[in-house]
Motif scaffolding. Sequence first.
Motif, PDB file in Angstrom:
ATOM      1  N   ASN A 172       0.829  -1.207   0.000  1.00  0.00           N
ATOM      2  CA  ASN A 172       0.000   0.000   0.000  1.00  0.00           C
ATOM      3  C   ASN A 172       0.867   1.262   0.000  1.00  0.00           C
ATOM      4  OD1 ASN A 172      -2.271  -1.593   0.082  1.00  0.00           O
ATOM      5  ND2 ASN A 172      -2.637  -1.312   2.272  1.00  0.00           N
ATOM      6  N   ALA A 173       1.948   1.212   0.766  1.00  0.00           N
ATOM      7  CA  ALA A 173       2.833   2.369   0.858  1.00  0.00           C
ATOM      8  C   ALA A 173       3.617   2.571  -0.433  1.00  0.00           C
ATOM      9  CB  ALA A 173       3.800   2.196   2.032  1.00  0.00           C
ATOM     10  N   GLU A 174       3.973   1.467  -1.070  1.00  0.00           N
ATOM     11  CA  GLU A 174       4.771   1.534  -2.293  1.00  0.00           C
ATOM     12  C   GLU A 174       3.980   2.113  -3.456  1.00  0.00           C
ATOM     13  OE1 GLU A 174       6.000  -1.877  -5.306  1.00  0.00           O
ATOM     14  OE2 GLU A 174       7.173  -2.004  -3.453  1.00  0.00           O
ATOM     15  N   ASN A 175       2.774   1.584  -3.667  1.00  0.00           N
ATOM     16  CA  ASN A 175       1.938   2.067  -4.766  1.00  0.00           C
ATOM     17  C   ASN A 175       0.508   1.578  -4.563  1.00  0.00           C
ATOM     18  OD1 ASN A 175       0.683   2.821  -7.123  1.00  0.00           O
ATOM     19  ND2 ASN A 175       2.256   1.993  -8.490  1.00  0.00           N
ATOM     20  N   PRO A 176      -0.329   2.362  -3.893  1.00  0.00           N
ATOM     21  CA  PRO A 176      -1.705   1.928  -3.609  1.00  0.00           C
ATOM     22  C   PRO A 176      -2.542   1.711  -4.861  1.00  0.00           C
ATOM     23  CG  PRO A 176      -1.412   4.254  -3.099  1.00  0.00           C
ATOM     24  CD  PRO A 176      -0.041   3.700  -3.361  1.00  0.00           C
ATOM     25  N   ASN A 177      -2.146   2.292  -5.972  1.00  0.00           N
ATOM     26  CA  ASN A 177      -2.922   2.160  -7.208  1.00  0.00           C
ATOM     27  C   ASN A 177      -2.750   0.802  -7.888  1.00  0.00           C
ATOM     28  OD1 ASN A 177      -3.931   4.823  -7.024  1.00  0.00           O
ATOM     29  ND2 ASN A 177      -2.041   5.631  -7.931  1.00  0.00           N
TER      30      ASN A 177
END
Length: 241
Positions: A172-177
Amino acid sequence: MTRKIAVVTGGNKGIGFAIVRGLCEKFDGDVYLTSRDVGRGESAVELLKCAGHSLLYHQLDITDQKSVDSFKNHLISKYGGIDLLVNNAAIAFKNDSTEPFGLQARETINDAKVEQFKNKNLSIEKLSELMRKFVKDSEEGNNVKEGWGESAYSVSKVGVSALSFVQQRLLNAENPNRNISVNAVHPGYVKTDMTSHKGVFTIEEGARAPLFLSLKSTYKGQFVWKDKKAIEWDGQLPEPY
């Protein structure tokens, strides 16, 4: 990726086999049954093919880095990635096993990789450190004294559940998309070789919650009970296994 791909580890028997069968029926893409033993894995694939299912096989021993790398490279070269992973493979010593508890801990944790901790900011490094301590305490006969209890399998399952929450937080922190979901599921006390067929549920019943998470769920970073409901994993369980 041109086609979606689903992978089930330890899929040659038990709950894993039932999950593979369910995915063959409902997953829109290629389904891989993987197993440590090639002969048993290929036999399981043939059994499903004879029943009219379409699927693929690849050897995979999750405790062997060379085996993991071989399968990873195969998936990358053929598909470019992966859409669904059901990390089902596990090992458990029987209650009457004669192996020392330290050996049981080491063998079980090699499969699960890491251990549990309730800290919401827990890192993979800290989780690994806790797991190594559990193995060390067990090998020295201090598992009960240090509060680990007497079940290496139980500790490993708590650990792998904790890992799923850590992984979800990091993703989630790395890339929530990217919309990647990581969940842990308790399938119930199922009649399998691992339970010496003393469970109360069939493998088909045990596969229901994992298949729900694989095909329909919107859960992210949850611990899911056998009835498909998300619960607090370190709290009061809703009912016996």
